[in-house]
Design a protein around this motif. Sequence first.
Motif, PDB file in Angstrom:
ATOM      1  N   ILE A 301       0.794  -1.610   0.320  1.00 48.72           N
ATOM      2  CA  ILE A 301       0.352  -0.158   0.012  1.00 48.72           C
ATOM      3  C   ILE A 301       1.006   1.080   0.014  1.00 48.72           C
ATOM      4  N   THR A 302       0.765   2.269  -1.224  1.00 50.39           N
ATOM      5  CA  THR A 302       1.485   3.301  -1.391  1.00 50.39           C
ATOM      6  C   THR A 302       0.551   4.931  -1.263  1.00 50.39           C
ATOM      7  N   SER A 303       0.230   4.398  -2.162  1.00 52.89           N
ATOM      8  CA  SER A 303      -0.925   5.880  -2.162  1.00 52.89           C
ATOM      9  C   SER A 303      -2.135   5.892  -2.565  1.00 52.89           C
ATOM     10  N   GLY A 304      -2.146   4.102  -2.511  1.00 53.00           N
ATOM     11  CA  GLY A 304      -4.361   3.471  -2.029  1.00 53.00           C
ATOM     12  C   GLY A 304      -4.714   3.423  -3.912  1.00 53.00           C
ATOM     13  N   LEU A 305      -3.873   4.220  -4.461  1.00 52.25           N
ATOM     14  CA  LEU A 305      -4.744   3.411  -5.687  1.00 52.25           C
ATOM     15  C   LEU A 305      -3.670   2.926  -6.054  1.00 52.25           C
ATOM     16  N   GLU A 306      -4.650   1.624  -6.552  1.00 55.11           N
ATOM     17  CA  GLU A 306      -3.680   0.504  -7.843  1.00 55.11           C
ATOM     18  C   GLU A 306      -3.790   0.258  -9.305  1.00 55.11           C
ATOM     19  N   GLY A 307      -2.310  -0.350  -9.812  1.00 55.84           N
ATOM     20  CA  GLY A 307      -2.315  -0.772 -11.142  1.00 55.84           C
ATOM     21  C   GLY A 307      -0.821   0.406 -12.092  1.00 55.84           C
ATOM     22  N   ALA A 308      -1.240  -0.419 -12.902  1.00 61.98           N
ATOM     23  CA  ALA A 308      -0.195   0.047 -13.490  1.00 61.98           C
ATOM     24  C   ALA A 308      -0.437   0.679 -15.197  1.00 61.98           C
ATOM     25  N   TRP A 309      -0.068   1.840 -15.102  1.00 64.20           N
ATOM     26  CA  TRP A 309      -0.736   2.518 -16.779  1.00 64.20           C
ATOM     27  C   TRP A 309      -0.442   1.240 -18.161  1.00 64.20           C
ATOM     28  N   THR A 310       0.667   0.858 -17.916  1.00 61.68           N
ATOM     29  CA  THR A 310       0.721  -0.030 -19.140  1.00 61.68           C
ATOM     30  C   THR A 310       0.853  -1.327 -19.229  1.00 61.68           C
ATOM     31  N   GLN A 311       1.035  -2.304 -20.540  1.00 63.06           N
ATOM     32  CA  GLN A 311       0.821  -3.193 -20.591  1.00 63.06           C
ATOM     33  C   GLN A 311       2.544  -4.260 -20.125  1.00 63.06           C
ATOM     34  N   ALA A 312       3.762  -2.796 -20.582  1.00 63.72           N
ATOM     35  CA  ALA A 312       4.708  -3.785 -19.960  1.00 63.72           C
ATOM     36  C   ALA A 312       5.384  -2.510 -19.078  1.00 63.72           C
ATOM     37  N   PRO A 313       5.164  -2.505 -18.315  1.00 67.50           N
ATOM     38  CA  PRO A 313       5.649  -1.554 -17.385  1.00 67.50           C
ATOM     39  C   PRO A 313       7.020  -1.386 -16.771  1.00 67.50           C
ATOM     40  N   THR A 314       8.219  -1.943 -17.371  1.00 64.71           N
ATOM     41  CA  THR A 314       9.389  -1.529 -17.666  1.00 64.71           C
ATOM     42  C   THR A 314      10.027  -1.660 -18.881  1.00 64.71           C
ATOM     43  N   GLN A 315       9.319  -0.921 -19.661  1.00 62.58           N
ATOM     44  CA  GLN A 315       9.946  -0.866 -20.664  1.00 62.58           C
ATOM     45  C   GLN A 315       9.828   0.562 -21.033  1.00 62.58           C
ATOM     46  N   TRP A 316      10.661   1.389 -21.926  1.00 57.42           N
ATOM     47  CA  TRP A 316      10.002   2.331 -22.624  1.00 57.42           C
ATOM     48  C   TRP A 316       8.833   2.339 -23.596  1.00 57.42           C
ATOM     49  N   THR A 317       7.672   2.764 -23.639  1.00 57.53           N
ATOM     50  CA  THR A 317       7.378   2.754 -24.939  1.00 57.53           C
ATOM     51  C   THR A 317       6.543   3.710 -24.908  1.00 57.53           C
ATOM     52  N   THR A 318       5.417   3.681 -26.193  1.00 57.25           N
ATOM     53  CA  THR A 318       4.525   4.885 -26.254  1.00 57.25           C
ATOM     54  C   THR A 318       3.344   4.139 -25.747  1.00 57.25           C
ATOM     55  N   LEU A 319       3.063   2.894 -24.843  1.00 55.54           N
ATOM     56  CA  LEU A 319       2.276   2.382 -25.094  1.00 55.54           C
ATOM     57  C   LEU A 319       1.094   3.345 -23.846  1.00 55.54           C
ATOM     58  N   TYR A 320       1.707   4.262 -22.642  1.00 56.36           N
ATOM     59  CA  TYR A 320       0.924   4.846 -22.250  1.00 56.36           C
ATOM     60  C   TYR A 320      -0.142   6.112 -22.180  1.00 56.36           C
ATOM     61  N   LEU A 321       0.762   6.728 -23.298  1.00 60.68           N
ATOM     62  CA  LEU A 321      -0.288   7.525 -24.663  1.00 60.68           C
ATOM     63  C   LEU A 321      -1.086   6.954 -25.408  1.00 60.68           C
ATOM     64  N   GLN A 322      -0.770   5.661 -25.744  1.00 58.94           N
ATOM     65  CA  GLN A 322      -1.778   4.807 -27.076  1.00 58.94           C
ATOM     66  C   GLN A 322      -3.445   4.097 -25.937  1.00 58.94           C
ATOM     67  N   ASN A 323      -2.657   4.281 -24.520  1.00 59.63           N
ATOM     68  CA  ASN A 323      -4.263   4.108 -23.797  1.00 59.63           C
ATOM     69  C   ASN A 323      -4.562   4.757 -23.102  1.00 59.63           C
ATOM     70  N   LEU A 324      -4.039   5.607 -22.895  1.00 59.46           N
ATOM     71  CA  LEU A 324      -4.929   6.783 -22.827  1.00 59.46           C
ATOM     72  C   LEU A 324      -5.738   7.430 -23.689  1.00 59.46           C
ATOM     73  N   LEU A 325      -5.055   8.056 -25.239  1.00 64.32           N
ATOM     74  CA  LEU A 325      -5.639   8.228 -25.720  1.00 64.32           C
ATOM     75  C   LEU A 325      -6.968   8.031 -26.689  1.00 64.32           C
ATOM     76  N   ASN A 326      -6.129   6.663 -27.098  1.00 62.99           N
ATOM     77  CA  ASN A 326      -7.295   6.036 -28.005  1.00 62.99           C
ATOM     78  C   ASN A 326      -8.071   4.191 -26.746  1.00 62.99           C
ATOM     79  N   LEU A 327      -7.959   4.863 -25.603  1.00 60.65           N
ATOM     80  CA  LEU A 327      -9.829   4.091 -24.727  1.00 60.65           C
ATOM     81  C   LEU A 327     -10.247   5.083 -24.812  1.00 60.65           C
ATOM     82  N   GLU A 328     -11.240   4.468 -23.931  1.00 63.26           N
ATOM     83  CA  GLU A 328     -12.493   5.569 -23.162  1.00 63.26           C
ATOM     84  C   GLU A 328     -12.051   5.116 -21.421  1.00 63.26           C
ATOM     85  N   TRP A 329     -12.394   5.810 -21.109  1.00 67.63           N
ATOM     86  CA  TRP A 329     -12.146   5.622 -19.556  1.00 67.63           C
ATOM     87  C   TRP A 329     -12.915   5.712 -19.005  1.00 67.63           C
TER      88      TRP A 329
END
Length: 730
Positions: A301-329
């Motif tokens: 427990i740190t912030s209380g929020l849970e989960g990763a933003w991308t499918q490959a959280p230990t690699q430099w990718t553009t997945l964050y932006l893909q997820n953010l912009l291309n998916l509905e939330w």
Amino acid sequence: ASEKPAGEMSARTLAAGKVHSNQFWWPDQLDLSSLRNNDPRSNPYGADFNYAEEFKKLDLKAIKKDLDLLLTQSQDWWPADFGNYGPLFIRMSWHSAGTYRTLDGRGGSDGGQQRFSPLNSWPDNASLDKARQLLWPVKQKYGKRISWADLMILAGNVALENMGFETYGFAGGRQDDWEPDIVYWGPEVEMLASDRNEKDGVLQRPLGATHMGLIYVNPEGPMGKPDPLGSAKNIRVAFKRMAMNDEETVALVAGGHTFGKMHGAHKPADCLGPEPAAAPIEDQGLGWKNSCGKGHSEDTITSGLEGAWTQAPTQWTTLYLQNLLNLEWEVSRSPAGAIQWVPTDKSMHETVPDAHVEGKFNSPVMTTADLALKFDPKYKEIAQRFLDNPDDYQKAFAKAWFKLTHRDMGPRALYLGAEAPAEALIWQDPIPPVDHKLISARDIRKLKKEILSSGLSVSELVRTAWASASTFRGSDLRGGANGARIALAPQKDWAVNNPQELDKVLTELKAVQENFNRSASGKKKVSLADLIVLAGAAALEKAAKDAGVTIEVPFVPGRMDATQAQTDVKSVAVLKPTADAFRNYFNKEESYRSPTEMLVDKADHLGLTVPEMTVLLGGMRVLDANTGGSKNGVFTDNPGRLSNDFFVNLLDISTKWRKSDVDGLYEGVNRASGKLLYTATPVDLIFGSNSELKAVAEIYAYDNAKESFVKDFVKAWVKVMQADRFDLDR
Ligand code: HEM
């Protein structure tokens, strides 16, 4: 009758043995403690320690290799998410640097303040105690060759590189502090509270964060509401306070959240022990002991929020932006109950590998603050451009990360190590390197004479030199006389600098400079920056002589002049003094503290002690150095002479002080005749009213203090003139 019955405790009784500060009894009493902060006696390395020399002995390649190995050596006491501590270290670096705020230059990675309370126990810094503990073996190995402050930033860089990101560079040079800085972090008396909006919803100055105990904004949204547009507003204000524009902000948040995950496996209230500062002694500086499940790994427990933003959280990718912009939330909640967002597309809900449980897959998540980058039209446009142009994105994040982590280190001349970038950046307030032969002692004597015969008065020369040097602030090592930016926009136009008079003085000094440079032999030259300081020295020598004391004001040439093109007008604007007690200047609308508190704040920026502040202020008054030539506090019949009259007259009981009809002013009248003698501001009278300041003022009012006063004044003056002379061994 008001006595309490014996043995009855008042609600305000402190525990036995606790010292009551004077501010406890009298909250309005001026607090001088920031001028006694970071005393050299706190430094266990001793006064001779030279960090730059130690850092030169550091094998940067070797320590980077050690850090790189450390990233993937998971420790049983705190197993690494996804087998890599990289994201945790990036967050540590970001939180170390992210306390920086432009308005007063305080906060930031320099000093390694994250080691100390309150920062080590801020809710936003939860689990970073573990990050620093993980780094300890490397710190122990390299000892004093690398400061904690540098190590915390270097670890973030190595982490980024380990995960495939090309950084822009790393410079060492952050010295460790040995005690907490005294910094105003906000008005609230509870962590995570937010009561810091000034009128019109403007974030209280000089703060950089919206909540007590947070680096920037509430991830769940403003006041915990899932309102991405409202969050965007807060993010824009907060990041601007850290000198970041929209593009840099998008790059930083997107780039940062490309890595790692959030931690909120359980409700904090059910599981977490106290933060480090409140933890029991046997926890040895660690905090937030987690009693649920394993207490770490998938139970973290740190912030209380849970989960990763991308499918490959230990690699430099553009997945964050893909997820953010291309998916509905859509809004959801973490197991700890915190508001966060998940994709509406359920097929995405099992695409992120679990950080610890083999074969388990989770949903990517976003915070309300992340969605700000999508809902705010300006942020979105930048995010889309980055997604379409990954190279631009990479470069923007690299540069913004470098700025974030190096912003409070001062000029490039202070950067250490082989990885410091060669390129000069405008936010570093660049000053060209010395390219000429410096003036000799003979030239100095000659120039002083010329300046004094130019028709400029002592007070004009003193004011100008002070205006030039006193922009310095030790908090981020910006400002100062070097560069002669006093002659450039925006400084030349600041009201505190008497623009018209300043123009006249600089025109005259430039004529002296041109004349000298034209006739000087070889490659010898004098810079305007040097000449301004020299002119101040010449004026002081004259003023002292006129007061019957002969003294030579030390002067060391070597400053250079910056150009307007090397000066970011907006970035320099934050150095504008909204108050300068030494020139008896106070802008009520723009100042965010009382005149006397602004006096202490300025003295703190200039690195002055209480005696230095006192002698400088008293001297500046008799030198008639007030902005606009105001006579407030000029307690002398002989303005322009460096006498101790200010102190003698201030402490003379035959003068009676009363409030003036003019708001914020006082009148001193002869107690017997009632004749008006002087006018004064609070920053004049505080030296008679505050008991600690009065104690120092007295020593300068002694009958035999004329010489010691001049000597002490000159010493403190030179300290201010040389505050930005990092090239001198001071
Ligand atoms: C993690 C919020 C900006 C890098 C987190 C977490 C939150 C958060 C709530 C989860 C912490 C945890 O539970 O472990 C925010 C907010 C930001 C912001 C509200 C500003 C609007 C940044 C920036 C960077 C960054 C500028 C770096 C450039 C990271 C990293 C993690 C993280 C790497 C993952 C840590 C880990 O895996 O342990 N952030 N953040 N964040 N943040 Fe940010």
